[in-house]
Design an enzyme around this catalytic site. Structure first.
Site, short mmCIF file in Angstrom:
data_model
loop_
_atom_site.label_atom_id
_atom_site.label_comp_id
_atom_site.label_asym_id
_atom_site.label_seq_id
_atom_site.Cartn_x
_atom_site.Cartn_y
_atom_site.Cartn_z
N TYR A 67 -9.18 -8.05 -1.45
CA TYR A 67 -8.96 -7.56 -2.81
C TYR A 67 -10.29 -7.07 -3.36
O TYR A 67 -11.29 -7.76 -3.25
CB TYR A 67 -8.44 -8.69 -3.71
CG TYR A 67 -7.19 -8.27 -4.47
CD1 TYR A 67 -7.24 -7.20 -5.36
CD2 TYR A 67 -5.98 -8.92 -4.28
CE1 TYR A 67 -6.09 -6.80 -6.03
CE2 TYR A 67 -4.84 -8.52 -4.95
CZ TYR A 67 -4.90 -7.45 -5.82
OH TYR A 67 -3.78 -7.05 -6.49
N GLU A 69 -10.87 -5.07 -6.80
CA GLU A 69 -10.73 -4.27 -8.03
C GLU A 69 -12.10 -3.87 -8.54
O GLU A 69 -13.04 -4.67 -8.48
CB GLU A 69 -10.03 -5.09 -9.12
CG GLU A 69 -8.53 -5.13 -8.99
CD GLU A 69 -7.89 -5.87 -10.16
OE1 GLU A 69 -6.66 -5.85 -10.24
OE2 GLU A 69 -8.60 -6.47 -10.97
N ASP A 213 -5.90 21.43 -7.20
CA ASP A 213 -5.13 20.47 -6.39
C ASP A 213 -5.16 21.00 -4.95
O ASP A 213 -4.29 21.76 -4.54
CB ASP A 213 -3.70 20.33 -6.91
CG ASP A 213 -2.94 19.26 -6.13
OD1 ASP A 213 -3.50 18.72 -5.15
OD2 ASP A 213 -1.78 18.97 -6.50
N THR A 239 -5.61 15.19 -0.84
CA THR A 239 -5.10 14.12 0.01
C THR A 239 -6.07 13.98 1.18
O THR A 239 -6.89 14.86 1.44
CB THR A 239 -3.71 14.44 0.59
OG1 THR A 239 -3.82 15.61 1.40
CG2 THR A 239 -2.68 14.68 -0.50
N LYS A 242 -3.51 15.24 5.38
CA LYS A 242 -2.89 16.49 5.85
C LYS A 242 -3.80 17.09 6.92
O LYS A 242 -4.07 16.42 7.90
CB LYS A 242 -2.58 17.39 4.66
CG LYS A 242 -1.51 16.71 3.74
CD LYS A 242 -1.13 17.50 2.51
CE LYS A 242 -0.10 16.70 1.68
NZ LYS A 242 0.24 17.36 0.40
N ARG A 248 -3.22 8.04 5.13
CA ARG A 248 -2.48 8.50 3.96
C ARG A 248 -3.23 8.06 2.72
O ARG A 248 -3.51 6.86 2.55
CB ARG A 248 -1.07 7.88 3.94
CG ARG A 248 -0.30 7.99 5.24
CD ARG A 248 1.17 7.84 5.02
NE ARG A 248 1.64 8.97 4.25
CZ ARG A 248 1.78 10.20 4.75
NH1 ARG A 248 1.51 10.44 6.01
NH2 ARG A 248 2.19 11.17 3.99
C1 PLP Z 1 0.83 16.76 -0.75
C2 PLP Z 1 0.52 17.22 -2.12
C3 PLP Z 1 0.35 16.32 -3.18
C4 PLP Z 1 0.69 14.86 -3.15
O1 PLP Z 1 0.30 14.05 -2.15
P1 PLP Z 1 1.00 12.63 -1.94
O2 PLP Z 1 -0.02 11.89 -1.14
O3 PLP Z 1 2.29 12.87 -1.27
O4 PLP Z 1 1.19 12.01 -3.29
C5 PLP Z 1 -0.04 16.82 -4.42
N1 PLP Z 1 -0.25 18.12 -4.60
C6 PLP Z 1 -0.07 19.02 -3.62
C7 PLP Z 1 -0.32 20.45 -3.89
C8 PLP Z 1 0.33 18.61 -2.35
O5 PLP Z 1 0.51 19.51 -1.38
#
Ligand code: PLP
Length: 438
Positions: A67, A69, A213, A239, A242, A248
């Site tokens: 843990y 935090e 994003d 993320t 990907k 993840r």
């Molecule tokens: C994959 C993705 C997310 C979210 O990712 P998660 O880990 O599934 O929450 C947010 N924005 C875009 C543009 C994405 O392609």
């Protein structure tokens, strides 16, 4: 759940999961079956990849028990010396890799990163511009089913119905009309590079923050195969699982001046204890991503996507925007007489795993494909041609189902994501440079 294990890959995983099999055979069977599914089908989902054994080892490390935090040096729990070291390593590597002033590596997912970015920069009710959901916006970009659509006033820009491209003149006009507090640039399905500089210019013109994003292209950015949003955006959300090929999870990059606001927006505003094993795995992934081998991988991913797009076009599918700059492509199977949902089902029956996705054409659904996982397995442009033919055969149902599935299985078997090694967990995955056939 009935499970039949036939492949070598499954035997490998079986050896690796002896402990689990003894302790919990019911769960072990499920995990072995998933390992077999991944090794015997082709993963064409644009958001998926195969992490390295080092990343998997970090996920299964003792930090899973910890843990922590707070942030390094300021935790609410005792015994955090190594948790702090792991988080500092991950954040330092992320900052260096992307040339960012500050990195927060705690977001549990890409969506959590976006939530925290909004929390850092916005107040409920603020107006935000983002790509509309029917055009490739993410749920966190204003979906009524998501917190974003409930708490903020989203205005959606579009892609052109003919070209599939974002028209920056229309983004500018919408920004001038709506005067948003923030502009979100990012998509789940846009196959081209975004013009970060143009978004910055528009944001400056209307006094808005720019939130990139970059969940999809961040891995390409790491490998130098896509332009970086870091010099342009106030905050970059991403993320790590990907194209980047880590565990993840999510992360946020920003300048030093927003560091404190972003950190407080992640913890304690939107999250509790950090997932320290995942943060350690992010450190492992960032370490891999800064190598020349990863840069070569990122460029191969794009070359493979272009080859796949070109061949699918020759086979009669409509490739949205006419091709791709990235790892992902959006195709309309309508010329073959099927829509996206039907297409996904036909592909699944043949062992080709893909996602269906909205198309710019009103109400239509197509297929979103990606090459990150296939490229990790060592496939090159020659294999992309084979994949394109397997895919269009499956859509046309030209062969019987058993033959189609066998052909996919044969290609998958020639490029195992992890190779056999007794006693260690998926220990010797071929490195992409070694196993690349081209
Ligand atoms: C994959 C993705 C997310 C979210 O990712 P998660 O880990 O599934 O929450 C947010 N924005 C875009 C543009 C994405 O392609």
């Amino acid at each position: 759940m009935p499970v039949t294990r036939t492949s070598e890959a499954a035997d490998t995983l079986a050896a690796d999961t002896d402990v689990l099999r003894r302790q919990d055979p019911e769960l072990a069977e499920i995990l072995l079956a998933e390992g077999e599914r991944q090794a015997t089908t082709l993963q064409l989902g644009a958001a998926e990849n195969f992490t390295s054994p080092a990343v998997l080892a970090a996920l299964a490390s003792p930090l899973a028990n910890k843990y922590a935090e707070g942030y390094p040096g300021a935790r609410h729990h005792g015994g955090c010396a190594y948790a702090d070291a792991a988080e500092r390593l991950a954040a330092d590597r992320a900052r260096q890799l992307f040339g960012a002033g500050h990195a927060n590596v705690q977001p549990h997912s890409g969506s959590s990163a976006v939530l925290a970015a909004y929390a850092a920069l916005l107040r409920p009710g603020d107006t935000v511009l983002a790509l509309g959901l029917p055009y490739g916006g993410h749920l966190t970009h204003g979906s009524p089913a998501n917190f974003s659509g409930r708490w903020f006033d989203f205005a959606g820009y579009e892609v052109d119905a003919e070209t599939g491209l974002i028209d920056m003149a229309r983004v500018r006009a919408l920004a001038r009309a709506r005067r948003p507090r923030a502009i979100v640039a990012g998509s789940i399905a846009y196959p081209r590079h975004l013009d970060w500089a143009a978004f910055r210019e528009i944001a400056d013109e209307v006094g808005a923050r720019l939130i990139a994003d970059a969940a999809h292209p961040i891995g390409l950015v790491a490998g130098g195969a896509a332009p970086s949003p870091v010099p342009y955006a106030d905050v970059v959300c991403a993320t790590t699982h990907k194209v980047l090929r880590g565990p993840r999870g999510g992360m946020i990059l920003c300048g030093a001046e927003l560091a404190e606001r972003v950190d407080r927006a992640v913890f304690p505003f939107t999250q509790g204890g950090a997932q320290m094993h995942t943060i350690a795995a992010k450190a492992a992934a960032f370490g891999e991503a800064r190598t020349p081998a990863f840069a070569a991988y990122a460029h191969r991913v794009v070359a493979n996507a272009r080859a796949l797009a070109a061949r699918l076009g020759e086979e009669g599918l409509t490739v949205v925007t006419g091709g791709t700059d990235t790892h992902l492509l959006l195709v309309d199977p309508a010329p073959l007489g099927v829509d996206g949902r039907e297409a996904r089902g036909r592909l699944a029956a043949a062992g080709l795993v893909a996602d269906c996705c909205a198309l710019p054409r009103a109400g239509a659904r197509g297929l979103r494909l990606g090459t990150a996982a296939l490229t990790t397995q060592g496939m090159g442009e020659g294999e992309m041609e084979r994949v394109a033919v397997l895919l269009t055969d499956a859509l046309r149902a030209t062969r019987d189902a058993v033959a189609a599935r066998a052909a996919v299985g044969a290609l998958a078997a020639a490029f195992p994501p992890y190779t056999a090694s007794r006693g260690t967990m998926v220990a010797t995955r071929k490195s992409p440079t070694v196993c690349a056939h081209r």
